[in-house]
Design an enzyme around this catalytic site. Structure first.
Site, short mmCIF file in Angstrom:
data_model
loop_
_atom_site.label_atom_id
_atom_site.label_comp_id
_atom_site.label_asym_id
_atom_site.label_seq_id
_atom_site.Cartn_x
_atom_site.Cartn_y
_atom_site.Cartn_z
CG ASP A 57 -2.42 0.65 0.79
OD1 ASP A 57 -2.56 1.67 0.48
OD2 ASP A 57 -3.25 0.10 1.69
CD1 TRP A 113 3.12 -4.99 5.44
CD2 TRP A 113 4.73 -3.13 5.65
NE1 TRP A 113 2.54 -4.12 4.51
CE2 TRP A 113 3.55 -2.99 4.72
CE3 TRP A 113 5.50 -2.05 6.12
CZ2 TRP A 113 3.60 -2.27 4.02
CZ3 TRP A 113 5.82 -1.05 4.99
CH2 TRP A 113 4.86 -1.10 3.67
CG ASP A 154 7.26 2.60 4.02
OD1 ASP A 154 6.59 2.16 3.25
OD2 ASP A 154 6.83 2.56 4.57
CD1 TRP A 186 4.09 0.48 8.19
CD2 TRP A 186 5.56 0.50 9.72
NE1 TRP A 186 3.63 0.28 8.97
CE2 TRP A 186 3.92 -0.09 10.58
CE3 TRP A 186 6.82 -0.02 10.82
CZ2 TRP A 186 3.99 -1.23 11.25
CZ3 TRP A 186 6.64 -0.23 11.74
CH2 TRP A 186 5.02 -1.38 12.11
CE1 TYR A 238 5.45 4.95 1.06
CE2 TYR A 238 4.64 6.60 0.39
CZ TYR A 238 5.22 5.21 0.92
OH TYR A 238 4.40 3.77 0.11
CB THR A 269 6.31 0.59 -0.71
OG1 THR A 269 5.49 1.79 0.48
CG2 THR A 269 6.89 -0.78 0.26
#
Lengths: 379, 174, 379, 174
Positions: free
Chosen positions: D77, D102, D121, D153, D162, D165
């Site tokens: 995501d 994660w 990330d 994250w 951010y 990812t």
């Protein structure tokens, strides 16, 4: 904006622009708006994360009746926001970097005046403020406006307690295994924990921890409770992913669980109806009605999906009393606290859907008022 | 051509000078029409259809100040403060009016007169991002900064951060 | 990103995730990209003002052949950017506020590595940096990379001269009535002035003003010159609003004006053809060809309008040799300096139009690569 | 329903746990289809049609890592680093990989095996804003932060800002 400055500005303009003798329209004077106090009961504050940038973010202040913007509050790093009980302040918990995307990090609690929309003071807080899709209960205010609670996630979790009149950090309270800080009365806040309990922290007059209680509330492995709930008459209401409402009565000395009840009938559950959204529940205090975003064809992965269906419940009878339809899918809800209440929902196009709860119908849309609206606050 | 109007909503600044030639040009002033292809570059899209106006026309001052075609905006370029929490002559709450401004000459259809209109920027909060409006008019390159509209005119404010623009009457053009 | 940190990250992940014995696909290792040096000749840097926010802005690095993003450089307050002559550095002149939209202002020149896209050093400069739609010549570099020139506008105009090897501000040179700083050779920059002259400042080895020359170049009242030009073989070329090219030969000891010539024939002028755009001109150094954004139905108010028409001229013969058509209106142009050159144009949808100048045709679009692209830089 | 997919592109984070129940759920994982109404909230719109892929599929690793339907993205995501200057396992130049991550469990159609995929990330630069991709999967509320995806994250990076990812293989799910 001081009068002196305005005069200076006018003078400068006057110098640039020769003025005719017989102007049909008079010369204007420059000024600055101020919002009334006490705030209009329908005034709303939209928390906008500005996801495609997320450095300088904002809270947009709007009039949902006139469908117009009243002003904005710049924030740092997708800040959570909360209103003081007396209606005089908007608090934001900001993260600032000295070079915007790098450099020295500074976390501050900023107190904004709700009429002037100017920052009155700020207090540096531990650089641990949670950085998430903005949770309503990541920032809380005690019932007497004495303390503000800031949720920290590093990913260890704790709560920074700010003493407002003293303008100091009163304490940082570790809440291992728990999250958020649901404000309770004058000296308490609750947190929801991974072991299925609700933890209740009681503060002393100095804002330090005085007591800690736990209430077994749900089974986190089989029926996890969605952490975004509503509070009404001292009871916090939450729902499981499949629509079982669990409540915690925190009005008394010791926390008590209320009897769970279901948002859906067996037939509705079979048909796949279940709650979903971000701030997926709202309550209208005067009527005691609960509003929940509901979707069909549910599976667990949809628990944060927006929806066009809003189901209405009576918290006394615990029964469904109606349905509202939104023209666009809504992700977060908030109801005003007056006796002619509105229900406000952020739609996924960055607009705000307005529902008249007296007439029980959709009352228009404020289009594209935000880039990434995630929460709506009202007084 | 409305292409620049469709571009960088409030990022250009215009000054209509007050010589007769430029007054003439000022009258040409094209204005934004609602586009549809460029939401990111065209907030006007998202407000052109807005039903509830911020203010109604006043006697002798026709039009809707929350719409780009309002007569006073003949030389504006930016976010309309009337859509941002301000009014035609006031900044939104907490936004500081810049001490430095530029002026335009706009024709009022109600009394058939040309007015000198000052466009002050409101500052200290970031882009309002509502009701972007660009009206083409006479402008000069940056070596004449007071006639140039590509400059962020929050120069005169505590923080040089642009929020929106007002349009105030300063008199009748002689 | 140090190896140590990567190892730590891998270890942490390893701990979370039990690893099977017979993986068909091998485990990946985490890493970080680095761009080649010397830079690919077509690599481009798009200055993005992010107009709907304009606090944290960016320069987006792209490969126009593969139509892909290579990385980004975060900037402060719609910063101008410039490339060092040796291809090793991107300089940005940033404005940072301690609270993003308020507080203490800090202006810095930041030096970024073109391969790692990391900031190598920064230098605080006077808090006067011009805040405008980004002008290419608001930031310049001397031919030997010794000095960087920053355009200041308060609205008084001056130029901050940065001594790169010394990492100091060498001087601030007032240029009253003039704007921008077109770099000339190793120790000179020019500015365009409201009296119709081009002013040439010569620096000494310490970066202080040593001499100042003026060249009468145009009539600012009757035929103003657009301040955004191009340089080729020591000559800066500019155009009037109605398409007369004026050039200044700054290669020699004293500046010389070249014979003005027209971008349009009398018939074309009658038909209303004229130049317009933001960075409306580009030159391909190897071929000596000039590219100009042109539109019909001209009046003065259209001088900054984007266009789908790009006219091609030979700078030797001063004649039009071709036309390029863009699928979307273009606002700013840049041509690469290699011998298989591309012409790059930012379109008004936030995309980049790519033209193959060898084949003389449109070679695709990189859609929506920026929010508000205003300049394109190439090595 | 793909509505959440059409919302807040990379702002939610997902973790697919590795119990059999969740592995099963992981296989359901819906994925973003190109919408058209919501460019501001849906950068995927603007890249879904992009012709030139960042990378082609490799033997045994089918699909286009610059597209949201690539198998490894079953629990991702955010903005795909493959569209931001990185690759499937590397951050863009100058973007720091976060130390905290994660994982998800994704099914590789080429060898019919479930792989453990870590989603790290990349941080220290602001939103890439290209190739947003949300794939629904099992997630738990924030009182279980390591199973919650609504958290930024970049917690483990020098600056908690951010950018995009990655999706790296950590082995086969047992």
């Amino acid at each position: 904006m001081s009068i002196r400055r305005l005069a200076a500005a006018a003078a400068l303009v006057g110098a640039l622009a020769p003025v005719g003798a017989h102007a049909t329209l008079p010369e204007d004077t420059l000024g600055q708006e101020t919002l009334p106090f006490p705030p209009e009961p329908h005034r709303a504050y939209i928390v906008d994360m500005e996801f495609e940038n997320m450095v300088a973010t904002r809270v947009t202040v709007i009039d949902p009746d006139a469908k117009r913007m009243l002003g904005m509050i710049p924030t740092g790093g997708a800040a959570p926001a909360a209103l003081s009980r007396d209606g005089k302040r908007v608090y934001t918990a900001d993260i600032f970097y000295s070079r915007y995307t790098r450099g020295t990090r500074t976390d501050v609690l900023t107190a904004w005046d709700t009429s002037k929309l100017e920052p009155l003071w700020e207090l540096e807080i531990p650089t641990k403020r949670a950085s998430t899709i903005v949770q309503r209960d990541a920032l809380g205010v005690s019932d007497d406006d004495r303390f503000v609670y800031v949720f920290n996630l590093t990913p260890s979790t704790s709560v920074t307690v700010v003493d407002v009149p003293a303008r100091t950090v009163a304490s940082e309270i570790a809440i291992p295994g728990c999250a958020l800080n649901y404000p309770v009365g004058k000296r308490r806040f609750a947190s929801m924990c991974g072991d299925g309990t609700l933890q209740l922290i009681t503060l002393d007059e100095a804002g330090k921890e005085a007591a800690r209680d736990k209430l077994a509330l749900f089974d986190p492995n089989r029926k996890p409770l969605i952490e975004r709930g509503v509070v009404h008459a001292g009871v916090y209401y939450f729902t499981t992913l499949d629509g079982m409402v669990h409540g915690a009565d925190l009005a008394g000395d010791k926390p008590k669980a209320i009897e769970p009840w279901s948002l859906v009938t067996d037939d509705e559950r079979k048909a796949g109806w279940a709650p979903g959204g971000w701030q997926l529940m709202a309550v209208s205090p005067k009527s005691g009605r609960l509003y929940v975003l509901m979707h069909p064809d549910h599976h667990d992965g949809l628990w944060e999906d927006p929806s066009t269906q809003i189901w209405v419940y009576d918290l006394k009878t615990r029964s469904k009393v109606g349905t509202l339809e939104s023209p666009a899918p809504v992700w977060s809800l908030r109801a005003t606290s007056d006796d002619k209440p509105l229900l406000l929902g952020t739609n996924i196009e960055g607009g705000l859907e307005v529902f008249d709860l007296t007439a029980g119908k959709h009352a228009g849309t404020l289009p594209k008022i935000a880039k990434t609206p995630v929460q709506v606050l009202t007084h | 051509m409305k292409l620049l109007d469709r571009l960088f909503e409030g990022s250009t600044r215009r000054m209509a000078a007050v010589t007769s030639r430029r007054t003439a040009l000022a009258r040409i002033g094209s204005w934004v029409v609602a586009g549809s292809a460029l939401p990111l570059l065209l907030p006007i899209d998202r407000v052109a259809g807005r039903a509830d106006a911020a203010e109604a026309g006043r006697p002798g001052d026709p039009g809707d100040p929350s719409k780009c075609d309002y007569w006073r905006y003949c030389s504006i370029d930016g976010f309309l403060c009337t859509c941002c929490g301000g009014s035609i002559n006031t900044c939104p709450p907490g936004a500081e009016v810049s001490l430095v401004t530029w002026v335009g000459t706009c024709h009022n259809p109600a009394d058939d007169k040309d007015y000198i209109v000052a466009y002050n920027d409101c500052c200290g909060k970031h882009s309002c991002a509502q009701c972007a409006c660009t009206r083409n008019d006479s402008e000069q390159p940056m070596y004449r900064p007071f006639n140039n509209n590509d400059i962020n005119w929050c120069l005169g404010a505590k923080a040089n951060v642009y929020n929106c623009t007002v349009a105030v009457i300063r008199g009748v053009a002689s």
